[in-house]
Design an enzyme around this catalytic site. Structure first.
Site, short mmCIF file in Angstrom:
data_model
loop_
_atom_site.label_atom_id
_atom_site.label_comp_id
_atom_site.label_asym_id
_atom_site.label_seq_id
_atom_site.Cartn_x
_atom_site.Cartn_y
_atom_site.Cartn_z
CE LYS A 67 -4.31 -25.03 -34.22
NZ LYS A 67 -4.04 -23.65 -33.75
NE ARG A 110 -3.62 -20.18 -35.85
CZ ARG A 110 -4.82 -20.24 -35.31
NH1 ARG A 110 -5.29 -19.23 -34.57
NH2 ARG A 110 -5.57 -21.30 -35.46
CD GLN A 138 -3.81 -15.77 -29.02
OE1 GLN A 138 -3.56 -14.85 -29.81
NE2 GLN A 138 -3.43 -17.00 -29.26
CG ASP A 160 -6.01 -10.32 -17.04
OD1 ASP A 160 -5.58 -10.85 -18.07
OD2 ASP A 160 -6.56 -10.97 -16.11
CE LYS A 232 -23.55 -4.87 -22.04
NZ LYS A 232 -24.14 -3.90 -21.12
N1 LIG Z 1 -9.38 -16.70 -32.55
C1 LIG Z 1 -8.30 -17.45 -32.50
O1 LIG Z 1 -7.69 -17.79 -33.48
C2 LIG Z 1 -7.78 -17.88 -31.16
C3 LIG Z 1 -6.59 -18.61 -31.07
C4 LIG Z 1 -6.10 -18.94 -29.82
C5 LIG Z 1 -6.79 -18.56 -28.68
N2 LIG Z 1 -7.98 -17.89 -28.82
C6 LIG Z 1 -8.74 -17.47 -27.66
O2 LIG Z 1 -8.04 -16.39 -27.05
C7 LIG Z 1 -8.42 -16.33 -25.68
C8 LIG Z 1 -7.19 -16.14 -24.81
O3 LIG Z 1 -6.34 -17.26 -24.94
P1 LIG Z 1 -4.93 -17.27 -24.22
O4 LIG Z 1 -4.18 -18.44 -24.73
O5 LIG Z 1 -4.35 -15.91 -24.30
O6 LIG Z 1 -5.40 -17.55 -22.71
P2 LIG Z 1 -4.66 -17.13 -21.36
O7 LIG Z 1 -5.24 -17.99 -20.31
O8 LIG Z 1 -3.18 -17.11 -21.56
O9 LIG Z 1 -5.12 -15.61 -21.13
C9 LIG Z 1 -6.43 -15.23 -20.80
C10 LIG Z 1 -6.34 -14.00 -19.89
O10 LIG Z 1 -7.66 -13.45 -19.79
C11 LIG Z 1 -7.86 -13.05 -18.45
N3 LIG Z 1 -9.30 -12.89 -18.26
C12 LIG Z 1 -10.22 -13.80 -17.88
N4 LIG Z 1 -11.48 -13.25 -17.89
C13 LIG Z 1 -11.29 -11.94 -18.28
C14 LIG Z 1 -12.17 -10.85 -18.49
N5 LIG Z 1 -13.48 -10.97 -18.31
N6 LIG Z 1 -11.64 -9.66 -18.88
C15 LIG Z 1 -10.30 -9.51 -19.06
N7 LIG Z 1 -9.43 -10.51 -18.89
C16 LIG Z 1 -9.91 -11.71 -18.51
C17 LIG Z 1 -7.15 -14.08 -17.61
O11 LIG Z 1 -6.87 -13.61 -16.31
C18 LIG Z 1 -5.89 -14.32 -18.46
O12 LIG Z 1 -4.85 -13.43 -18.09
C19 LIG Z 1 -9.19 -17.60 -25.41
O13 LIG Z 1 -10.55 -17.29 -25.42
C20 LIG Z 1 -8.84 -18.51 -26.56
O14 LIG Z 1 -9.84 -19.45 -26.88
C21 LIG Z 1 -8.46 -17.53 -30.02
#
Ligand SMILES: NC(=O)c1ccc[n+]([C@@H]2O[C@H](COP(=O)([O-])OP(=O)(O)OC[C@H]3O[C@@H](n4cnc5c(N)ncnc54)[C@H](O)[C@@H]3O)[C@@H](O)[C@H]2O)c1
Length: 320
Positions: A67, A110, A138, A160, A232
């Protein structure tokens, strides 16, 4: 080879239950040392952004590929998704590319499924309340997967920084899950008294962690999808077990400046899934499992999508 667009993959509509099952098998195989998956290299064109190469081979599923995935926290300003990318699936016998497919749906689903697997082994099965911090892609798929895995789940506390995002989330997820979704006004409200916590805001190197150790109730299970951005030092110190989906990858991220306050890693999720180490051992343990996201999760899902797409005549065949 078969090209599968975002819309094609949505049309295939592989059920979350099947993705959870495929990931559970993959984690067991990983625990037994049967998965080939080098730590992901990446390039970084913007602050806090990444483009990662994620190859893996899961022999038991006959799935091999890579990927190439981007994560750009500022993309929302251009109305683009945080996560985008492509996945190439190869024939394990010949190496020939079988399929190129979009990876947005796969990554979303996933990652939720990986949280559900971690919850299977490390959450209290009596859990009724989940706190979701970050109501984006997510936040949605993690809740869908937990709803399948945790039979007694009733209440969701959704937080959020964007009130609109939280409102849309509550409306959508209420309909999809019939759980009681309550929007809360602070991270603390979302975390205190929750049996399960998922944090899914942006991953920032200079993050502003909020969650304190004494917000976490005894018996809690936490899945920080956004690495250590929300937790934290006191929260990490208060947990009895810290688990990750890949020890090597976690230590690599630590060397880059993330996860500075984590305790000693108790286990890889694969070791727990394979029964090599126990997961939850009593009802009061506090456990954090940081799934960093593995190429194996993607390949386990992609092979199933490919087979179902071929069966159902979905996608476009292209010449190599
Ligand atoms: N660990 C993994 O396998 C994996 C896989 C995919 C994505 N991620 C991570 O998951 C996170 C979310 O990705 P996504 O695709 O859902 O993004 P997204 O943009 O769809 O959603 C993020 C949400 O977080 C909100 N947000 C921003 N700052 C915030 C805060 N301080 N407190 C609460 N909410 C807040 C935004 O308003 C938004 O609604 C990212 O950090 C991404 O890198 C991790």
């Amino acid at each position: 080879m078969l090209y599968l667009s975002q819309r094609d993959i949505e049309k295939v509509d592989l059920p979350m239950e099947e993705i959870i099952e495929a990931l559970d098998e993959s984690f067991k195989e990983k625990g037994l040392g049967n998965v080939e998956m080098p730590p992901k290299p990446g390039i970084h064109t913007q602050p806090d952004a990444f483009i990662h190469a994620m190859p893996a081979y899961v022999p038991s599923l006959g799935s091999a590929g890579i990927k190439w995935v981007s994560g750009y926290p500022e993309n929302y300003k251009r109305n683009l998704p945080y996560i985008t990318g492509l996945l190439i699936l190869n024939d394990p016998e010949t190496g020939v590319p079988l399929s190129v497919m979009d990876c947005i749906w796969i990554t979303a689903m996933r990652t939720g499924a990986a949280t559900a697997i971690a919850a299977k082994y490390m959450a209290n099965m009596e859990s009724t309340t989940v706190g979701i911090l970050g109501c984006g892609v997510q936040g949605r798929t993690n809740l869908r997967a937990l709803h399948i895995m945790m039979p007694k789940l009733k209440e969701v506390k959704a937080y959020d920084i964007s009130g609109d995002a939280a409102k849309k989330y509550a409306e959508e997820m209420q309909k999809q899950t019939e759980l009681n979704i309550r929007i809360v006004g602070s991270p603390e409200e979302a975390v205190r008294n929750s049996d399960i916590i998922v944090t899914a805001g942006p991953i920032l190197k200079n993050s502003h962690p909020a969650i304190e150790g004494d917000w976490l109730k005894p018996g809690v299970f936490a899945s920080p999808v956004d690495f250590d951005s929300y937790f934290k030092k006191s929260a990490f110190e208060s947990c009895d077990k810290f688990v990750t989906d890949d020890r090597e990858q976690c230590l690599y991220y630590k060397s880059l400046g993330y996860f500075q306050h984590i305790p000693e890693i108790y286990a890889d999720l694969g070791e727990i899934a394979a029964g090599i180490k126990p997961g939850r051992e009593n009802a009061s343990e506090k456990i954090i499992c940081a799934n960093l996201g593995l190429a194996m999760d993607d390949m386990a899902t992609a092979i199933k999508i490919y087979k179902k797409a071929v069966e159902n005549n979905i996608g476009i065949w292209l010449e190599l």
